[in-house]
Write a protein that holds these residues in place. Structure first.
Motif, mmCIF file in Angstrom:
data_model
loop_
_atom_site.group_PDB
_atom_site.id
_atom_site.type_symbol
_atom_site.label_atom_id
_atom_site.label_comp_id
_atom_site.label_asym_id
_atom_site.label_seq_id
_atom_site.Cartn_x
_atom_site.Cartn_y
_atom_site.Cartn_z
ATOM 1 N N MET A 114 0.842 -1.195 0.000
ATOM 2 C CA MET A 114 0.000 0.000 0.000
ATOM 3 C C MET A 114 0.881 1.250 0.000
ATOM 4 S SD MET A 114 -3.003 1.146 2.680
ATOM 5 C CE MET A 114 -1.877 1.493 4.038
ATOM 6 N N ALA A 115 0.513 2.228 -0.794
ATOM 7 C CA ALA A 115 1.252 3.492 -0.834
ATOM 8 C C ALA A 115 0.880 4.350 0.371
ATOM 9 C CB ALA A 115 0.952 4.244 -2.123
ATOM 10 N N LEU A 116 1.791 5.224 0.758
ATOM 11 C CA LEU A 116 1.574 6.100 1.910
ATOM 12 C C LEU A 116 0.278 6.884 1.786
ATOM 13 C CD1 LEU A 116 2.480 7.617 4.482
ATOM 14 C CD2 LEU A 116 3.852 9.098 3.003
ATOM 15 N N THR A 117 0.023 7.448 0.609
ATOM 16 C CA THR A 117 -1.154 8.308 0.466
ATOM 17 C C THR A 117 -2.458 7.516 0.363
ATOM 18 O OG1 THR A 117 -0.754 8.430 -1.926
ATOM 19 C CG2 THR A 117 0.134 10.217 -0.562
ATOM 20 N N PRO B 37 15.159 14.600 8.271
ATOM 21 C CA PRO B 37 15.317 13.139 8.290
ATOM 22 C C PRO B 37 14.521 12.440 7.193
ATOM 23 C CG PRO B 37 14.044 13.895 10.186
ATOM 24 C CD PRO B 37 14.624 15.106 9.549
ATOM 25 N N LEU B 38 13.387 13.030 6.799
ATOM 26 C CA LEU B 38 12.630 12.430 5.708
ATOM 27 C C LEU B 38 13.432 12.493 4.408
ATOM 28 C CD1 LEU B 38 10.045 11.085 4.788
ATOM 29 C CD2 LEU B 38 9.031 13.354 4.474
ATOM 30 N N ALA B 39 14.069 13.641 4.142
ATOM 31 C CA ALA B 39 14.896 13.774 2.942
ATOM 32 C C ALA B 39 16.110 12.857 3.011
ATOM 33 C CB ALA B 39 15.320 15.222 2.761
ATOM 34 N N LYS B 40 16.732 12.729 4.179
ATOM 35 C CA LYS B 40 17.879 11.833 4.317
ATOM 36 C C LYS B 40 17.490 10.396 4.010
ATOM 37 C CE LYS B 40 20.593 14.524 7.647
ATOM 38 N NZ LYS B 40 21.140 14.583 9.037
ATOM 39 N N HIS B 41 16.296 10.014 4.406
ATOM 40 C CA HIS B 41 15.801 8.662 4.136
ATOM 41 C C HIS B 41 15.528 8.449 2.650
ATOM 42 C CE1 HIS B 41 13.447 4.956 4.965
ATOM 43 N NE2 HIS B 41 12.661 5.407 4.015
ATOM 44 N N LEU B 42 14.941 9.449 2.022
ATOM 45 C CA LEU B 42 14.473 9.285 0.646
ATOM 46 C C LEU B 42 15.506 9.677 -0.406
ATOM 47 C CD1 LEU B 42 10.893 10.721 1.199
ATOM 48 C CD2 LEU B 42 11.429 8.347 0.609
ATOM 49 N N VAL B 43 16.393 10.596 -0.055
ATOM 50 C CA VAL B 43 17.376 11.103 -1.018
ATOM 51 C C VAL B 43 18.768 11.021 -0.387
ATOM 52 C CG1 VAL B 43 17.861 12.942 -2.681
ATOM 53 C CG2 VAL B 43 15.577 12.784 -1.671
ATOM 54 N N PRO B 44 19.275 9.811 -0.165
ATOM 55 C CA PRO B 44 20.586 9.698 0.481
ATOM 56 C C PRO B 44 21.699 10.227 -0.428
ATOM 57 C CG PRO B 44 19.848 7.555 -0.329
ATOM 58 C CD PRO B 44 18.697 8.502 -0.521
ATOM 59 N N ALA C 108 7.694 33.131 2.655
ATOM 60 C CA ALA C 108 8.428 32.519 1.545
ATOM 61 C C ALA C 108 8.974 31.157 1.949
ATOM 62 C CB ALA C 108 9.560 33.429 1.095
ATOM 63 N N ASP C 109 9.505 31.059 3.161
ATOM 64 C CA ASP C 109 10.077 29.795 3.596
ATOM 65 C C ASP C 109 9.005 28.732 3.794
ATOM 66 O OD1 ASP C 109 12.501 31.001 3.454
ATOM 67 O OD2 ASP C 109 12.980 30.879 5.588
ATOM 68 N N VAL C 110 7.817 29.135 4.224
ATOM 69 C CA VAL C 110 6.717 28.170 4.330
ATOM 70 C C VAL C 110 6.329 27.647 2.945
ATOM 71 C CG1 VAL C 110 4.202 28.165 4.625
ATOM 72 C CG2 VAL C 110 5.667 28.643 6.562
ATOM 73 N N ASP C 111 6.274 28.541 1.971
ATOM 74 C CA ASP C 111 5.905 28.112 0.622
ATOM 75 C C ASP C 111 6.899 27.098 0.063
ATOM 76 O OD1 ASP C 111 3.470 29.391 0.146
ATOM 77 O OD2 ASP C 111 4.424 31.248 -0.485
ATOM 78 N N VAL C 112 8.200 27.377 0.203
ATOM 79 C CA VAL C 112 9.175 26.445 -0.368
ATOM 80 C C VAL C 112 9.246 25.161 0.454
ATOM 81 C CG1 VAL C 112 10.504 28.236 -1.532
ATOM 82 C CG2 VAL C 112 11.147 27.564 0.796
ATOM 83 N N THR C 113 9.043 25.248 1.764
ATOM 84 C CA THR C 113 9.021 24.030 2.585
ATOM 85 C C THR C 113 7.813 23.171 2.230
ATOM 86 O OG1 THR C 113 10.174 25.161 4.382
ATOM 87 C CG2 THR C 113 9.044 23.129 4.939
ATOM 88 N N ALA C 114 6.684 23.805 1.944
ATOM 89 C CA ALA C 114 5.506 23.050 1.502
ATOM 90 C C ALA C 114 5.775 22.342 0.177
ATOM 91 C CB ALA C 114 4.307 23.982 1.375
ATOM 92 N N GLN C 115 6.421 23.040 -0.762
ATOM 93 C CA GLN C 115 6.777 22.401 -2.025
ATOM 94 C C GLN C 115 7.720 21.224 -1.798
ATOM 95 O OE1 GLN C 115 7.737 25.185 -5.362
ATOM 96 N NE2 GLN C 115 7.202 26.773 -3.867
ATOM 97 N N LEU C 116 8.707 21.426 -0.922
ATOM 98 C CA LEU C 116 9.630 20.337 -0.598
ATOM 99 C C LEU C 116 8.880 19.154 0.002
ATOM 100 C CD1 LEU C 116 12.409 19.062 -0.025
ATOM 101 C CD2 LEU C 116 12.490 20.444 2.084
ATOM 102 N N ILE D 167 6.778 13.612 -0.192
ATOM 103 C CA ILE D 167 5.660 12.674 -0.085
ATOM 104 C C ILE D 167 5.491 11.896 -1.390
ATOM 105 C CG2 ILE D 167 3.155 12.477 0.202
ATOM 106 C CD1 ILE D 167 4.795 12.960 2.804
ATOM 107 N N ALA D 168 5.690 12.550 -2.527
ATOM 108 C CA ALA D 168 5.630 11.836 -3.806
ATOM 109 C C ALA D 168 6.695 10.746 -3.856
ATOM 110 C CB ALA D 168 5.806 12.814 -4.963
ATOM 111 N N ALA D 169 7.890 11.051 -3.352
ATOM 112 C CA ALA D 169 8.946 10.037 -3.307
ATOM 113 C C ALA D 169 8.611 8.945 -2.294
ATOM 114 C CB ALA D 169 10.281 10.696 -2.959
#
Length: 219
Positions: free
Chosen positions: A1-4, A136-143, A170-178, A183-185
């Motif tokens: 099952m996918a996360l989403t 940590p999520l990025a470290k897990h997904l994009v080592p 601005a930082d909230v917007d780019v963090t949301a995009q990240l 989540i897609a990954a």
């Protein structure tokens, strides 16, 4: 099952949050700006369900310094008539609907968690909301990246660099995009098949939700 596809994930509203602060000697960081952006997955698409931004007047012991202005562009004059922390964070806290499952999302969530913890009397609901940390999520997904600073992750995912980077909106917007890129990954990672697995990998329990240890010499 996918996360989403996980029911717990789909029921959760993710609130991306960012603070800009001053750092007075002998005191914890004091907020001078906050921005929040609420996202919910609905019928397979992400929907923005709320947005908030507010300047905050710092207390007298935490004046805006030239270094703060160089970092954020905010000046003491801009903040002189801004809402107090109690007003700004109280208003944000009241936007959280009782009974709705929330998770906060932040880049280096320890920073946001610390600010919220020290302002807990002004935002009790926010202070009881657990967090997802994009690092940590990025470290897990994009080592293998050279580091996991926000600018590095933005470059990796092709997120445009806003001209007012280091301002909370601005930082909230780019963090949301990240977050949405991550989540897609995560949806392609069989190890992250539920909200519980996501939280185990990248979650941070709010200090208000952590068990209180008895004092060493309590009777």
């Amino acid at each position: 099952m996918a996360l989403t596809d996980d029911s717990g994930f789909r029921a959760t509203t993710f609130v991306v949050i960012d603070f800009e602060t001053t750092t007075p000697s002998g005191h914890p960081p004091q907020p001078i700006e906050v921005a929040a952006l609420a996202l919910r997955l609905h019928d397979g698409a992400w929907t923005e369900t709320g947005r908030s931004t507010c300047l905050i007047r710092p207390p007298a012991f935490a004046p805006v310094t030239p270094a703060d202005t160089a970092q954020t562009g905010l000046t003491a004059e801009q903040l002189a008539n801004a809402p107090t922390p109690a007003q700004a964070l109280g208003a944000l806290d009241r936007r959280l609907t009782p009974g709705t499952p929330y998770l906060l999302v932040a880049q280096h969530a320890a920073t946001e968690a610390n600010v919220i913890h020290h302002q807990a009397e002004r935002c009790p609901t926010l202070a009881r909301t657990n967090l997802i940390d994009t690092i940590p999520l990025a470290k897990h997904l994009v080592p293998g990246l050279p580091n996991y600073k926000l600018d590095t992750l933005m470059a990796h995912f092709g997120i445009p660099h806003p001209p007012d980077r280091h301002r909370a909106p601005a930082d909230v917007d780019v963090t949301a995009q990240l977050f949405l890129h991550l989540i897609a990954a995560a949806d392609r990672d069989p190890r992250l098949d539920s909200l519980a697995a996501l939280f185990k990998t990248a979650g941070r329990t709010a200090k208000a939700n952590q068990p209180v240890q008895a004092g060493l010499f309590d009777a």
